[in-house]
Write a protein that holds these residues in place. Structure first.
Motif, PDB file in Angstrom:
ATOM      1  N   THR B  30     -42.251 -33.814  29.068  1.00 30.24           N
ATOM      2  CA  THR B  30     -42.655 -34.734  28.023  1.00 30.24           C
ATOM      3  C   THR B  30     -42.610 -36.178  28.478  1.00 30.24           C
ATOM      4  OG1 THR B  30     -41.706 -33.166  26.467  1.00 30.24           O
ATOM      5  CG2 THR B  30     -42.249 -35.343  25.622  1.00 30.24           C
ATOM      6  N   TYR B  31     -41.535 -36.515  29.172  1.00 29.41           N
ATOM      7  CA  TYR B  31     -41.372 -37.858  29.702  1.00 29.41           C
ATOM      8  C   TYR B  31     -41.122 -37.772  31.201  1.00 29.41           C
ATOM      9  CZ  TYR B  31     -40.758 -39.965  25.066  1.00 29.41           C
ATOM     10  OH  TYR B  31     -40.943 -40.411  23.792  1.00 29.41           O
ATOM     11  N   TYR B  33     -39.761 -40.411  34.416  1.00 27.65           N
ATOM     12  CA  TYR B  33     -39.003 -41.650  34.560  1.00 27.65           C
ATOM     13  C   TYR B  33     -38.998 -42.138  36.001  1.00 27.65           C
ATOM     14  CZ  TYR B  33     -36.975 -39.983  30.151  1.00 27.65           C
ATOM     15  OH  TYR B  33     -36.789 -39.529  28.871  1.00 27.65           O
ATOM     16  N   TYR B  35     -36.266 -44.438  38.267  1.00 23.54           N
ATOM     17  CA  TYR B  35     -34.967 -45.079  38.352  1.00 23.54           C
ATOM     18  C   TYR B  35     -34.819 -45.767  39.699  1.00 23.54           C
ATOM     19  CZ  TYR B  35     -33.197 -42.641  34.221  1.00 23.54           C
ATOM     20  OH  TYR B  35     -32.988 -42.198  32.949  1.00 23.54           O
ATOM     21  N   GLN B  37     -31.853 -47.210  42.414  1.00 22.14           N
ATOM     22  CA  GLN B  37     -30.434 -47.142  42.773  1.00 22.14           C
ATOM     23  C   GLN B  37     -30.177 -48.045  43.969  1.00 22.14           C
ATOM     24  OE1 GLN B  37     -28.799 -43.416  44.315  1.00 22.14           O
ATOM     25  NE2 GLN B  37     -26.896 -43.778  43.200  1.00 22.14           N
ATOM     26  N   LEU B  43     -27.542 -45.590  38.509  1.00 18.68           N
ATOM     27  CA  LEU B  43     -28.986 -45.605  38.325  1.00 18.68           C
ATOM     28  C   LEU B  43     -29.397 -46.629  37.277  1.00 18.68           C
ATOM     29  CD1 LEU B  43     -29.796 -41.805  38.228  1.00 18.68           C
ATOM     30  CD2 LEU B  43     -29.929 -43.348  40.151  1.00 18.68           C
ATOM     31  N   LEU B  45     -32.580 -47.574  34.932  1.00 20.04           N
ATOM     32  CA  LEU B  45     -33.880 -47.147  34.448  1.00 20.04           C
ATOM     33  C   LEU B  45     -34.880 -48.288  34.592  1.00 20.04           C
ATOM     34  CD1 LEU B  45     -35.727 -45.100  32.968  1.00 20.04           C
ATOM     35  CD2 LEU B  45     -34.921 -46.114  30.820  1.00 20.04           C
ATOM     36  N   PHE B  88     -35.945 -43.145  42.423  1.00 20.56           N
ATOM     37  CA  PHE B  88     -36.015 -41.741  42.049  1.00 20.56           C
ATOM     38  C   PHE B  88     -36.971 -41.568  40.873  1.00 20.56           C
ATOM     39  CE2 PHE B  88     -32.617 -39.968  44.535  1.00 20.56           C
ATOM     40  CZ  PHE B  88     -31.700 -40.988  44.700  1.00 20.56           C
ATOM     41  N   ILE B  92     -38.177 -34.416  32.669  1.00 16.32           N
ATOM     42  CA  ILE B  92     -37.343 -33.658  31.737  1.00 16.32           C
ATOM     43  C   ILE B  92     -37.939 -32.270  31.620  1.00 16.32           C
ATOM     44  CG2 ILE B  92     -36.941 -33.341  29.281  1.00 16.32           C
ATOM     45  CD1 ILE B  92     -35.808 -35.867  29.050  1.00 16.32           C
ATOM     46  N   TYR B  97     -34.189 -30.022  28.117  1.00 15.27           N
ATOM     47  CA  TYR B  97     -34.009 -31.478  28.098  1.00 15.27           C
ATOM     48  C   TYR B  97     -33.111 -31.955  29.226  1.00 15.27           C
ATOM     49  CZ  TYR B  97     -36.052 -30.650  23.575  1.00 15.27           C
ATOM     50  OH  TYR B  97     -36.877 -30.219  22.576  1.00 15.27           O
ATOM     51  N   LYS B  98     -33.066 -31.192  30.301  1.00 18.55           N
ATOM     52  CA  LYS B  98     -32.305 -31.623  31.471  1.00 18.55           C
ATOM     53  C   LYS B  98     -33.211 -32.420  32.395  1.00 18.55           C
ATOM     54  CE  LYS B  98     -30.900 -27.551  32.866  1.00 18.55           C
ATOM     55  NZ  LYS B  98     -30.149 -26.476  33.556  1.00 18.55           N
ATOM     56  N   TYR B  99     -32.618 -33.419  33.034  1.00 17.48           N
ATOM     57  CA  TYR B  99     -33.352 -34.193  34.016  1.00 17.48           C
ATOM     58  C   TYR B  99     -33.371 -33.445  35.343  1.00 17.48           C
ATOM     59  CZ  TYR B  99     -33.469 -38.815  31.679  1.00 17.48           C
ATOM     60  OH  TYR B  99     -33.712 -39.878  30.858  1.00 17.48           O
ATOM     61  N   PHE B 101     -34.245 -34.612  39.157  1.00 14.29           N
ATOM     62  CA  PHE B 101     -34.540 -35.808  39.932  1.00 14.29           C
ATOM     63  C   PHE B 101     -35.340 -35.479  41.179  1.00 14.29           C
ATOM     64  CE2 PHE B 101     -32.436 -39.349  37.988  1.00 14.29           C
ATOM     65  CZ  PHE B 101     -31.533 -38.752  37.132  1.00 14.29           C
ATOM     66  N   GLY B 102     -36.164 -36.408  41.563  1.00 13.57           N
ATOM     67  CA  GLY B 102     -36.854 -36.302  42.826  1.00 13.57           C
ATOM     68  C   GLY B 102     -35.906 -36.546  43.980  1.00 13.57           C
ATOM     69  N   THR B 103     -36.423 -36.367  45.164  1.00 12.96           N
ATOM     70  CA  THR B 103     -35.617 -36.473  46.372  1.00 12.96           C
ATOM     71  C   THR B 103     -35.285 -37.920  46.735  1.00 12.96           C
ATOM     72  OG1 THR B 103     -37.716 -36.214  47.541  1.00 12.96           O
ATOM     73  CG2 THR B 103     -36.307 -34.283  47.390  1.00 12.96           C
TER      74      THR B 103
END
Lengths: 117, 111
Positions: B30-31, B33, B35, B37, B43, B45, B88, B92, B97-99, B101-103
Motif C-alpha cells: 500500500t505504501y 517508503y 529512509y 540512515q 532511521l 523517514l 533504504f 509494507i 503491515y510489517k515493513y 526493508f531493502g538491502t
C-alpha cells in the motif's frame, strides 16, 4: 510529535550476561512495537512484533527464549538479550506504530549498539 | 521471496542529481517508503508514496513508482555532502503491515 526513544544508546556487556534495551514512545500510545536487528553494512531484519498486553510474535529463526520481549504498557517495550554471546553484537532498533499514523507507518528509535565481549 | 533489492553503492559529485533504485516484491504493497540512515544512527523517514501514485515530489526529493515493474526510485536533486548516508526503501506487506526493508544503498557525495 511521534518521537521514539531507546535506552541505552550503546552498551558493552560480558559474554553470558543479560542486557535489557528499552524502547519508549514519548508522545503517543504505541499499540504495536517492532524490534529490528542490523548487522554492520546490512539491512534491518525484523526480529519480532509486540502488541501491548500480549505475547510477542517472533520472526522465523529468532530464538524467543534468547530475545525476551515485553510490551507491558502502551509507551514501553523492552528487549532483553539473555546469556549474550559475541555473535549477538549488533545494532538493535525499535519502532512503534500508533497515534495518528495508523497501521501504515512506523516511527523508529535511534538504535542501541550492543557489543558483547 | 521477500527480498527487496537495491544497488549497494552510488557515488556522485556535489551538485549533481542522485538516483537510487529499488525493486520490491509485493505488488499489493500500500505504501512504499524511503529512509535515510547516517553512520551509527537510526532511521530518518525521508518520504513515502501511496501505491496509487506514480510520482511524488517533496523539495529536492522525487519519488517515482512503476507498479507494473515493482520499481521504486528516489531522485535527490542538487546532492550535497550532507546527503551522504545509506538509503533504504521499504514496503509494507499487505495483511501483516510489517515493513520489509531493502538491502540499502550507500550514497557517497564527492565535494
Amino acid at each position: 510529535g511521534a518521537v521514539v526513544s531507546q535506552h541505552p544508546s550503546w552498551v558493552i556487556c560480558k559474554s553470558g550476561t543479560s542486557v535489557k534495551i528499552e524502547c519508549r514512545s514519548l508522545d503517543f500510545q504505541a499499540t504495536t512495537m517492532f524490534w529490528y536487528r542490523q548487522f554492520p553494512k546490512q539491512s534491518l531484519m525484523l526480529m519480532a512484533t509486540s502488541n501491548e498486553g500480549s505475547k510477542a510474535t517472533y520472526e522465523q529463526g529468532v530464538e524467543k527464549d534468547k530475545f525476551l520481549i515485553n510490551h507491558a504498557s502502551l509507551t514501553l517495550s523492552t528487549l532483553t538479550v539473555t546469556s549474550a554471546h559475541p555473535e549477538d553484537s549488533s545494532f538493535y532498533i525499535c519502532s512503534a506504530r500508533g497515534g495518528l499514523a495508523g497501521r501504515y507507518e512506523q516511527y523508529f528509535g535511534p538504535g542501541t549498539r550492543l557489543t558483547v565481549t | 521471496g521477500e527480498d527487496v533489492e537495491q544497488s549497494l553503492f552510488l557515488s556522485v559529485r556535489e551538485g549533481d542529481s542522485s538516483v537510487i533504485n529499488c525493486t520490491y516484491t509485493d505488488s499489493s504493497s500500500t505504501y512504499l517508503y524511503w529512509y535515510k540512515q547516517e553512520p551509527g544512527a537510526g532511521l530518518q523517514l525521508l518520504t513515502y508514496i501511496f501505491s496509487n501514485m506514480d510520482m511524488k515530489q517533496d523539495q529536492r526529493l522525487t519519488v517515482l513508482l512503476n507498479k507494473k515493474d515493482k520499481h521504486l526510485s528516489l531522485r535527490i536533486a542538487d546532492t550535497q555532502t550532507g546527503d551522504s548516508a545509506i538509503y533504504f526503501c521499504a514496503e509494507i506487506f499487505s495483511g501483516t503491515y510489517k515493513y520489509i526493508f531493502g538491502t540499502g544503498t550507500r550514497l557517497k557525495v564527492l565535494a
